[in-house]
Design a protein around this motif. Structure first.
Motif, PDB file in Angstrom:
ATOM      1  N   UNK A   1       0.844  -1.218   0.000  1.00 20.08           N
ATOM      2  CA  UNK A   1       0.000   0.000   0.000  1.00 20.08           C
ATOM      3  C   UNK A   1       0.869   1.255   0.000  1.00 20.08           C
ATOM      4  N   UNK A   2       1.924   1.215   0.815  1.00 23.50           N
ATOM      5  CA  UNK A   2       2.795   2.396   0.897  1.00 23.50           C
ATOM      6  C   UNK A   2       3.569   2.565  -0.411  1.00 23.50           C
ATOM      7  N   UNK A   3       3.976   1.457  -0.981  1.00 26.03           N
ATOM      8  CA  UNK A   3       4.700   1.506  -2.265  1.00 26.03           C
ATOM      9  C   UNK A   3       3.810   2.112  -3.358  1.00 26.03           C
ATOM     10  N   UNK A   4       2.539   1.633  -3.361  1.00 25.50           N
ATOM     11  CA  UNK A   4       1.587   2.160  -4.360  1.00 25.50           C
ATOM     12  C   UNK A   4       1.391   3.650  -4.181  1.00 25.50           C
ATOM     13  N   UNK A   5       1.229   4.041  -2.907  1.00 27.80           N
ATOM     14  CA  UNK A   5       1.020   5.448  -2.566  1.00 27.80           C
ATOM     15  C   UNK A   5       2.224   6.303  -3.008  1.00 27.80           C
ATOM     16  N   UNK A   6       3.424   5.783  -2.746  1.00 26.62           N
ATOM     17  CA  UNK A   6       4.633   6.525  -3.109  1.00 26.62           C
ATOM     18  C   UNK A   6       4.737   6.687  -4.627  1.00 26.62           C
ATOM     19  N   UNK A   7       4.294   5.633  -5.341  1.00 33.07           N
ATOM     20  CA  UNK A   7       4.334   5.683  -6.812  1.00 33.07           C
ATOM     21  C   UNK A   7       3.370   6.760  -7.320  1.00 33.07           C
ATOM     22  N   UNK A   8       2.162   6.766  -6.718  1.00 26.66           N
ATOM     23  CA  UNK A   8       1.158   7.758  -7.140  1.00 26.66           C
ATOM     24  C   UNK A   8       1.647   9.181  -6.878  1.00 26.66           C
ATOM     25  N   UNK A   9       2.347   9.333  -5.748  1.00 33.65           N
ATOM     26  CA  UNK A   9       2.795  10.672  -5.365  1.00 33.65           C
ATOM     27  C   UNK A   9       4.156  11.028  -6.001  1.00 33.65           C
ATOM     28  N   UNK A  10       4.699  10.076  -6.768  1.00 34.94           N
ATOM     29  CA  UNK A  10       5.990  10.265  -7.443  1.00 34.94           C
ATOM     30  C   UNK A  10       7.115  10.599  -6.453  1.00 34.94           C
ATOM     31  N   UNK A  11       7.077   9.928  -5.321  1.00 40.36           N
ATOM     32  CA  UNK A  11       8.165  10.116  -4.356  1.00 40.36           C
ATOM     33  C   UNK A  11       9.425   9.470  -4.903  1.00 40.36           C
ATOM     34  N   UNK A  12      10.562  10.091  -4.619  1.00 44.06           N
ATOM     35  CA  UNK A  12      11.838   9.440  -4.951  1.00 44.06           C
ATOM     36  C   UNK A  12      12.249   8.589  -3.737  1.00 44.06           C
ATOM     37  N   UNK A  13      12.139   7.288  -3.891  1.00 43.93           N
ATOM     38  CA  UNK A  13      12.374   6.371  -2.750  1.00 43.93           C
ATOM     39  C   UNK A  13      13.713   5.647  -2.887  1.00 43.93           C
ATOM     40  N   UNK A  14      14.438   5.582  -1.784  1.00 41.17           N
ATOM     41  CA  UNK A  14      15.707   4.848  -1.783  1.00 41.17           C
ATOM     42  C   UNK A  14      15.551   3.503  -1.062  1.00 41.17           C
ATOM     43  N   UNK A  15      14.628   3.441  -0.109  1.00 44.41           N
ATOM     44  CA  UNK A  15      14.443   2.184   0.644  1.00 44.41           C
ATOM     45  C   UNK A  15      12.998   2.009   1.056  1.00 44.41           C
ATOM     46  N   UNK A  16      12.535   0.775   0.962  1.00 42.85           N
ATOM     47  CA  UNK A  16      11.204   0.424   1.479  1.00 42.85           C
ATOM     48  C   UNK A  16      11.372  -0.966   2.103  1.00 42.85           C
ATOM     49  N   UNK A  17      11.357  -0.999   3.394  1.00 42.33           N
ATOM     50  CA  UNK A  17      11.591  -2.305   4.037  1.00 42.33           C
ATOM     51  C   UNK A  17      10.619  -2.515   5.191  1.00 42.33           C
ATOM     52  N   UNK A  18      10.601  -3.751   5.649  1.00 46.05           N
ATOM     53  CA  UNK A  18       9.629  -4.138   6.679  1.00 46.05           C
ATOM     54  C   UNK A  18      10.358  -4.669   7.909  1.00 46.05           C
ATOM     55  N   UNK A  19       9.931  -4.235   9.044  1.00 47.28           N
ATOM     56  CA  UNK A  19      10.490  -4.765  10.300  1.00 47.28           C
ATOM     57  C   UNK A  19       9.343  -5.272  11.148  1.00 47.28           C
ATOM     58  N   UNK A  20       9.475  -6.511  11.545  1.00 51.15           N
ATOM     59  CA  UNK A  20       8.419  -7.090  12.371  1.00 51.15           C
ATOM     60  C   UNK A  20       8.812  -6.907  13.832  1.00 51.15           C
ATOM     61  N   UNK A  21       7.832  -6.569  14.662  1.00 53.37           N
ATOM     62  CA  UNK A  21       8.133  -6.492  16.110  1.00 53.37           C
ATOM     63  C   UNK A  21       8.558  -7.881  16.565  1.00 53.37           C
ATOM     64  N   UNK A  22       9.625  -7.974  17.311  1.00 50.34           N
ATOM     65  CA  UNK A  22      10.143  -9.293  17.678  1.00 50.34           C
ATOM     66  C   UNK A  22       9.742  -9.664  19.103  1.00 50.34           C
ATOM     67  N   UNK A  23       9.958 -10.941  19.403  1.00 52.22           N
ATOM     68  CA  UNK A  23       9.684 -11.427  20.753  1.00 52.22           C
ATOM     69  C   UNK A  23      10.572 -10.688  21.754  1.00 52.22           C
ATOM     70  N   UNK A  24      11.736 -10.318  21.290  1.00 51.32           N
ATOM     71  CA  UNK A  24      12.672  -9.623  22.162  1.00 51.32           C
ATOM     72  C   UNK A  24      12.091  -8.285  22.637  1.00 51.32           C
ATOM     73  N   UNK A  25      11.490  -7.551  21.670  1.00 52.46           N
ATOM     74  CA  UNK A  25      10.882  -6.268  22.043  1.00 52.46           C
ATOM     75  C   UNK A  25       9.772  -6.482  23.063  1.00 52.46           C
ATOM     76  N   UNK A  26       8.976  -7.497  22.763  1.00 55.01           N
ATOM     77  CA  UNK A  26       7.857  -7.801  23.656  1.00 55.01           C
ATOM     78  C   UNK A  26       8.373  -8.189  25.043  1.00 55.01           C
TER      79      UNK A  26
END
Lengths: 245, 323
Positions: free
Chosen positions: B277-302
């Motif tokens: 969704x964010x990638x699509x949004x960035x494309x529509x808005x013609x953002x110049x993107x260098x990175x798009x990554x995902x971080x999952x909350x880990x058990x460690x954080x919890x």
């Protein structure tokens, strides 16, 4: 029963793989052997007296009786409680009483072996052609085993309530000394009633006037077994109490 | 297989276990996680029948751990953290002693002892004195001792503490194998340990059970969902980008900071993985993107949050990029 025998076998093996048991046996056999020969010479060859002296009348005998059981039993519960082995035993399908009794019988067996020196001396003299008066010899041995059983139970009880083996040995020695000497000290008070009460629980007197002279008295037998059972009961409660600490 | 009902244990004024309840089914591998002093060992000791509970009850295989302690002990293999073994015995003598304690017949002991020693990889050390074993080997012999009576439930208290990384890996592998055959409870304060071995996790903090579930469930329900990280050129107005991203569905919040080389870093906290969704949004808005990554909350954080009693908002994203 299976657990008791298993713990007993392990404890006995544990006693004999440690150098302490062998050192104690060597020293005591040497000491009592020398004492026996010396008494034999002094009494003009009276084997019965020499045997009675080394097996129940001498100070060395009572010193060994007071110090050996605490040394044998001091680690049995206190150290195992500290290093986690008691946790291992008490999470096995074995009752607390079986653990305590297994350890007690191992220490008691060692003491029974320890006091066999008098039997060996008597048998040696018998083999040399002069039969000793066997009933006092055998009675003395049996009494020694009974008395040391009581002190092993006292030692185990001390080991169950103190976390340091040294402290538990010290407490057991003090306890044994008090039990042996208190009835003797009562005489300083001029009270017939007190004397009467303490004479009944006089370990030394009970042993020396019955077993040591070859007299098998069931009342004295019950006296020793009852006190031994009482301290074993306390030791079992001590082990149980460790679960709550 | 294991049920704990309102287990409570006090040591004088100290409340070591505070009203802990849980159920563990047959064949589950469950990790007890918590910082030192959280009550893990005490709970395991209660289950193993060593410590009585001050209040509450627990049962294993239908037997109450206090009233039918001996029966419970026949069903469990318990390895305490200190790995208590008789140093003066040889390895196989130690196992023979354990077998006798459990009432195993001579034939059973002869069959099982080499079997379990082989399983934990110390068969070649069977004649060695326990006192001469290294920490890692002791741990394995301890495991063999716990396994010998073929228990339905294996309770292992910090089974890898004091081991080097390779030994840890080997013990983990062993526990994973064991988990396919029986119920296993492991306690640890080392997260990767639990993450690697236990599908289900119970987190204890200050004696209380603060979380119970599979790792994914816990992270999803108590954690902060996921984080999408973006690096967008600074030529796009930071405030506008933030406002537009915030309007996307399932976005919980946005943090941004100046990055390097004329880029701005955005951390989008969201309930779901919103990369598409964010990638699509960035494309529509013609953002110049260098990175798009995902971080999952880990058990460690919890774990950190629950152990320290932090609020949800204080949870920081893991530096680890999982995808």
């Amino acid at each position: 029963m299976n657990g008791l025998i298993t713990v007993y076998r392990r404890e006995l093996a544990g006693l004999f793989v440690a150098p302490l048991a062998w050192i104690l046996l060597t020293v005591s056999f040497g000491l009592t052997g020398w004492l026996f020969v010396a008494m034999l010479e002094n009494s003009g060859g009276d084997i019965t007296y020499a045997n009675r002296f080394t097996g129940g009348l001498s100070g060395v005998y009572w010193a060994l009786m007071m110090f050996l059981p605490p040394l044998l039993t001091m680690r049995m519960i206190s150290e195992e409680s500290r290093n986690g082995l008691l946790e291992f035993l008490l999470t096995s399908p074995v009752t607390d009483a079986a653990v305590v009794l297994g350890k007690f019988f191992a220490a008691w067996t060692f003491m029974a072996l320890f006091w066999s020196n008098n039997l060996i001396y008597a048998a040696t003299v018998h083999g040399l052609g002069t039969p000793p008066d066997w009933p006092p010899v055998l009675g003395g041995y049996m009494g020694s085993v009974l008395v040391s059983g009581l002190f092993c139970a006292v030692g185990l009880f001390a080991s169950s309530i103190f976390s340091s083996p040294i402290l538990s040995a010290f407490a057991a020695m003090c306890g044994s000394i008090v039990m042996l000497m208190l009835p003797r000290l009562v005489g300083v008070y001029d009270s017939d009633w007190l004397t009467e009460q303490f004479v009944a629980v006089d370990i030394m007197r009970n042993f020396q006037t019955t077993f040591l002279v070859g007299l098998f008295d069931t009342q004295v037998l019950v006296f020793f077994l009852a006190w031994t059972g009482f301290f074993l009961f306390l030791a079992t409660r001590g082990v149980e109490a460790k679960r709550w600490k | 297989m294991i049920t704990a009902n309102h287990l409570t244990r006090r040591f004088g004024p100290v409340l070591a276990v505070d009203d802990v309840s849980f159920e563990i089914g047959r064949g589950e591998v469950v990790g007890f996680l918590g910082p030192n002093g959280a009550g893990k060992t005490t709970t395991l000791r209660i289950l193993a029948g060593f410590l009585p509970a001050t209040a509450g009850s627990a049962s294993i295989a239908g037997h109450d751990v206090q009233r039918e302690s001996l029966e419970v002990r026949r069903h469990i293999g318990y390895l305490a953290e200190s790995v208590p073994l008789y140093g003066e015995h040889r390895v196989e003598e130690m196992l023979d002693f354990q077998g006798r304690l459990h009432g195993m017949s001579s034939a059973d002991r002869k069959r099982r002892i080499p079997e379990v020693l082989e399983r934990v990889g110390v068969l070649d050390r069977r004649r060695q004195l326990v006192a001469h074993l290294s920490r890692g080997l002791r741990q394995r012999v301890g495991l063999a001792t716990a396994l010998l009576p073929d228990p339905d439930v294996l309770i292992l208290d910090e089974p890898t503490s004091g081991l080097d990384p390779i030994q840890r890996m080997e013990v983990r592998k062993l526990i994973q194998d064991l988990g396919s055959e029986r119920t296993v409870i492991i306690s640890s304060h080392i997260l990767p340990e639990i993450e690697a071995v236990c599908p289900r996790v119970l987190i204890l903090s200050h004696g209380a059970l603060v979380a119970d579930g599979t790792q994914d469930e816990l992270v999803a329900s108590l954690g902060q969902g996921t984080h999408v990280r973006l690096e967008i050129s600074a030529e796009h107005d930071r405030g506008t980008v933030e406002a537009e991203l915030a309007r996307l569905a399932h976005v919980l919040g946005i943090e941004s900071r100046a990055g390097t080389d004329g880029y701005i870093e955005y951390d989008v906290r969201c309930e779901l993985d919103l990369r598409e969704a964010i990638g699509r949004h960035a494309q529509e808005q013609h953002y110049r993107i260098r990175e798009l990554s995902w971080r999952k909350a880990s058990l460690e954080e919890l774990f950190v949050r629950l152990a320290l009693g932090l609020q949800k908002d204080e949870l920081q994203p893991s530096p680890e990029v999982t995808q």
